[in-house]
Design an enzyme around this catalytic site. Structure first.
Site, PDB file in Angstrom:
ATOM      1  N   ARG A 186       3.668  56.636  13.836  1.00 48.38           N
ATOM      2  CA  ARG A 186       4.425  56.061  14.952  1.00 48.38           C
ATOM      3  C   ARG A 186       4.878  57.195  15.864  1.00 48.38           C
ATOM      4  O   ARG A 186       5.042  58.334  15.397  1.00 48.38           O
ATOM      5  CB  ARG A 186       5.682  55.356  14.431  1.00 48.38           C
ATOM      6  CG  ARG A 186       5.403  54.238  13.506  1.00 48.38           C
ATOM      7  CD  ARG A 186       6.684  53.552  13.128  1.00 48.38           C
ATOM      8  NE  ARG A 186       7.387  54.262  12.045  1.00 48.38           N
ATOM      9  CZ  ARG A 186       8.317  53.711  11.292  1.00 48.38           C
ATOM     10  NH1 ARG A 186       8.677  52.463  11.518  1.00 48.38           N
ATOM     11  NH2 ARG A 186       8.917  54.391  10.334  1.00 48.38           N
ATOM     12  N   HIS A 189      -1.784  49.676  -3.342  1.00 52.61           N
ATOM     13  CA  HIS A 189      -1.070  48.702  -4.176  1.00 52.61           C
ATOM     14  C   HIS A 189      -1.528  47.323  -3.700  1.00 52.61           C
ATOM     15  O   HIS A 189      -1.721  47.108  -2.504  1.00 52.61           O
ATOM     16  CB  HIS A 189       0.440  48.883  -3.997  1.00 52.61           C
ATOM     17  CG  HIS A 189       1.276  47.963  -4.837  1.00 52.61           C
ATOM     18  ND1 HIS A 189       0.973  47.658  -6.149  1.00 52.61           N
ATOM     19  CD2 HIS A 189       2.416  47.301  -4.555  1.00 52.61           C
ATOM     20  CE1 HIS A 189       1.888  46.832  -6.628  1.00 52.61           C
ATOM     21  NE2 HIS A 189       2.769  46.593  -5.676  1.00 52.61           N
ATOM     22  N   GLU A 247      17.367  63.833 -23.534  1.00 47.05           N
ATOM     23  CA  GLU A 247      16.193  63.977 -24.402  1.00 47.05           C
ATOM     24  C   GLU A 247      14.985  63.171 -23.907  1.00 47.05           C
ATOM     25  O   GLU A 247      13.922  63.209 -24.518  1.00 47.05           O
ATOM     26  CB  GLU A 247      16.554  63.561 -25.836  1.00 47.05           C
ATOM     27  CG  GLU A 247      17.542  64.537 -26.469  1.00 47.05           C
ATOM     28  CD  GLU A 247      17.745  64.343 -27.968  1.00 47.05           C
ATOM     29  OE1 GLU A 247      17.056  63.491 -28.551  1.00 47.05           O
ATOM     30  OE2 GLU A 247      18.597  65.033 -28.518  1.00 47.05           O
TER      31      GLU A 247
HETATM   32  N1  LIG Z   1       5.231  56.137  -4.014  1.00 46.09           N
HETATM   33  C1  LIG Z   1       4.369  56.157  -5.010  1.00 46.09           C
HETATM   34  O1  LIG Z   1       4.489  56.966  -5.926  1.00 46.09           O
HETATM   35  C2  LIG Z   1       3.216  55.208  -5.055  1.00 46.09           C
HETATM   36  C3  LIG Z   1       2.327  55.241  -6.156  1.00 46.09           C
HETATM   37  C4  LIG Z   1       1.198  54.413  -6.150  1.00 46.09           C
HETATM   38  C5  LIG Z   1       0.999  53.546  -5.080  1.00 46.09           C
HETATM   39  N2  LIG Z   1       1.904  53.500  -4.055  1.00 46.09           N
HETATM   40  C6  LIG Z   1       1.638  52.597  -2.922  1.00 46.09           C
HETATM   41  O2  LIG Z   1       1.298  53.413  -1.799  1.00 46.09           O
HETATM   42  C7  LIG Z   1       1.711  52.765  -0.590  1.00 46.09           C
HETATM   43  C8  LIG Z   1       2.599  53.723   0.200  1.00 46.09           C
HETATM   44  O3  LIG Z   1       3.787  53.929  -0.544  1.00 46.09           O
HETATM   45  P1  LIG Z   1       4.648  55.250  -0.339  1.00 46.09           P
HETATM   46  O4  LIG Z   1       5.689  55.285  -1.411  1.00 46.09           O
HETATM   47  O5  LIG Z   1       3.734  56.419  -0.160  1.00 46.09           O
HETATM   48  O6  LIG Z   1       5.329  54.919   1.088  1.00 46.09           O
HETATM   49  P2  LIG Z   1       6.407  55.779   1.860  1.00 46.09           P
HETATM   50  O7  LIG Z   1       6.456  57.180   1.349  1.00 46.09           O
HETATM   51  O8  LIG Z   1       7.707  55.042   1.873  1.00 46.09           O
HETATM   52  O9  LIG Z   1       5.772  55.742   3.341  1.00 46.09           O
HETATM   53  C9  LIG Z   1       6.421  56.386   4.369  1.00 46.09           C
HETATM   54  C10 LIG Z   1       5.479  56.519   5.545  1.00 46.09           C
HETATM   55  O10 LIG Z   1       5.210  55.218   6.081  1.00 46.09           O
HETATM   56  C11 LIG Z   1       5.356  55.279   7.500  1.00 46.09           C
HETATM   57  N3  LIG Z   1       5.767  54.004   8.073  1.00 46.09           N
HETATM   58  C12 LIG Z   1       6.832  53.233   7.739  1.00 46.09           C
HETATM   59  N4  LIG Z   1       6.891  52.144   8.513  1.00 46.09           N
HETATM   60  C13 LIG Z   1       5.831  52.232   9.373  1.00 46.09           C
HETATM   61  C14 LIG Z   1       5.364  51.415  10.430  1.00 46.09           C
HETATM   62  N5  LIG Z   1       5.989  50.274  10.761  1.00 46.09           N
HETATM   63  N6  LIG Z   1       4.254  51.807  11.096  1.00 46.09           N
HETATM   64  C15 LIG Z   1       3.609  52.959  10.755  1.00 46.09           C
HETATM   65  N7  LIG Z   1       4.020  53.782   9.781  1.00 46.09           N
HETATM   66  C16 LIG Z   1       5.114  53.414   9.090  1.00 46.09           C
HETATM   67  C17 LIG Z   1       6.441  56.326   7.681  1.00 46.09           C
HETATM   68  O11 LIG Z   1       6.357  56.779   9.006  1.00 46.09           O
HETATM   69  P3  LIG Z   1       7.551  57.551   9.767  1.00 46.09           P
HETATM   70  O12 LIG Z   1       7.226  58.985   9.538  1.00 46.09           O
HETATM   71  O13 LIG Z   1       7.399  57.089  11.169  1.00 46.09           O
HETATM   72  O14 LIG Z   1       8.848  57.104   9.136  1.00 46.09           O
HETATM   73  C18 LIG Z   1       6.065  57.362   6.653  1.00 46.09           C
HETATM   74  O15 LIG Z   1       5.078  58.245   7.165  1.00 46.09           O
HETATM   75  C19 LIG Z   1       2.420  51.489  -1.028  1.00 46.09           C
HETATM   76  O16 LIG Z   1       1.486  50.441  -1.004  1.00 46.09           O
HETATM   77  C20 LIG Z   1       2.850  51.790  -2.468  1.00 46.09           C
HETATM   78  O17 LIG Z   1       3.022  50.638  -3.274  1.00 46.09           O
HETATM   79  C21 LIG Z   1       2.988  54.324  -4.009  1.00 46.09           C
END
Ligand SMILES: NC(=O)c1ccc[n+]([C@@H]2O[C@H](COP(=O)([O-])OP(=O)(O)OC[C@H]3O[C@@H](n4cnc5c(N)ncnc54)[C@H](OP(=O)(O)O)[C@@H]3O)[C@@H](O)[C@H]2O)c1
Length: 321
Positions: free
Chosen positions: A47, A106, A229
């Site tokens: 964005r 996911h 632990e």
């Molecule tokens: N977190 C994990 O460990 C993990 C593990 C396995 C799978 N997943 C899956 O991976 C996916 C991403 O998860 P995540 O935890 O990586 O997400 P996250 O870190 O919360 O994602 C943040 C990013 O999303 C962008 N964003 C948020 N709203 C947006 C919008 N309206 N338009 C465009 N960009 C936007 C943010 O942009 P800005 O910089 O503009 O804020 C930022 O770059 C999900 O489907 C999750 O279930 C996550």
């Protein structure tokens, strides 16, 4: 079960193709960097308000506005928070190339029909089983993180090959790519988060701490016993399994676990686990997630504040050298 590794997978489906990574958060950052290091043409879609543009460019990656990144890509990975994906899809749908592939890490948004992808698109899932920080650090060490993969829509006839090539390029096939489905990945992942590692474990650690402190035990001692632990047992289970962990601990600890564990995790717990799984399968959790976003994350903010204020945190800080 089908577990594929590097040697089983053809990288060619991504050769000469461009991948757009939407979001540069936990997964987006790791997947974009791993793809780039694997020689894939990557563009990160952000964005205009995003604070990540300089960091993305600093890594030598191409950065673009979300719609421009989408319009230039053969595969678009939506790696923003799950509760935002429906809105993001509505915004990018007009910019997706005919016949492009749409990818997720996911299954929630597709499985619970928050998104109804255009019929001309391939729709794939590559879900690393762990956080992006570990996905990236394992890749940098020449290792990988296991991932589940699936296809929800195969418009081109190549969706499977694209998903596997993608899983290989982010390093997951070094550890193993496991065939799954959007439903299975989504339901099992939400179940674990709600009822096992992320949901129940912190609750049981806190309950153990509270029980000891209420009985007059010093908070620091209660913290060391009930929380401190955890890492040791997690490492033992990771290295040797639950059976190997039992063999590695003292007879005293093993007898305590044998007599006490089943009294705490009894049939009532199993029944409530089944209820949680049934609610997840019925879509109740997905609805709660949408509600949470609409409320400005009120329950999440309250839960974070409560955890920060818990005496367990003060004990942890006093112990921190
Ligand atoms: N977190 C994990 O460990 C993990 C593990 C396995 C799978 N997943 C899956 O991976 C996916 C991403 O998860 P995540 O935890 O990586 O997400 P996250 O870190 O919360 O994602 C943040 C990013 O999303 C962008 N964003 C948020 N709203 C947006 C919008 N309206 N338009 C465009 N960009 C936007 C943010 O942009 P800005 O910089 O503009 O804020 C930022 O770059 C999900 O489907 C999750 O279930 C996550």
């Amino acid at each position: 079960m089908d577990i594929l590794r590097d040697a089983d997978i053809d990288p060619a489906p991504l050769a000469g193709k461009r991948v757009a990574i939407i979001g540069f958060g936990n997964q987006g950052r790791a997947q974009a960097l791993n793809l780039h290091d694997s020689g894939v043409d990557v563009v990160v879609g952000l964005r205009e308000s995003s604070a990540s543009a300089a960091e993305v460019a600093g890594h030598g990656l191409t950065v673009a506005r979300v719609e421009d990144a989408v319009a230039s890509a053969d595969l678009v990975m939506l790696l923003a928070p799950d509760e935002k994906l429906a809105t993001i899809y509505r915004e990018i749908a007009p910019h997706l190339r005919p016949g492009a592939a749409l990818g997720f890490s996911h299954g929630l948004a597709v499985h619970f029909k928050l998104i109804d992808p255009r019929p001309d698109l391939d729709v794939i899932l590559v879900a690393p089983k762990g956080p992006g920080t570990a996905l990236r650090s394992l890749y940098a060490q020449g290792k990988g993180m296991v991932a589940l993969w699936a296809v929800a829509q195969d418009a081109s006839g190549s969706a499977r090959a694209i998903a596997l090539a993608y899983g290989r390029a982010i390093g997951c096939a070094r550890a193993g790519l496991i065939a799954s489905s959007f439903a299975e990945e989504c339901e099992a992942d939400l179940f674990n988060e709600s009822a096992v590692v992320w949901g129940a474990v912190p609750e049981i650690l806190t309950a153990g701490f509270e029980t000891l402190v209420e009985a007059g035990v010093t908070p620091e001692v209660a913290f060391l016993e009930c929380v401190g632990e955890l890492k040791l047992i997690a490492e033992l289970i990771e290295a040797r399994g639950i059976a190997g962990m039992r063999e590695a601990i003292s007879n005293t600890a093993e007898l305590g676990a044998t007599l006490g564990g089943p009294r705490i995790v009894d049939d009532g717990v199993r029944q409530r686990m089944r209820e949680v799984l049934a609610e997840i399968r019925a879509g109740q959790f997905a609805a709660e997630l949408q509600k949470e976003e609409a409320s400005g994350y009120q329950r999440l903010k309250a839960a974070r504040a409560k955890a920060r204020a818990h005496p367990l945190e003060a004990a942890r800080k006093r112990l921190d050298p």
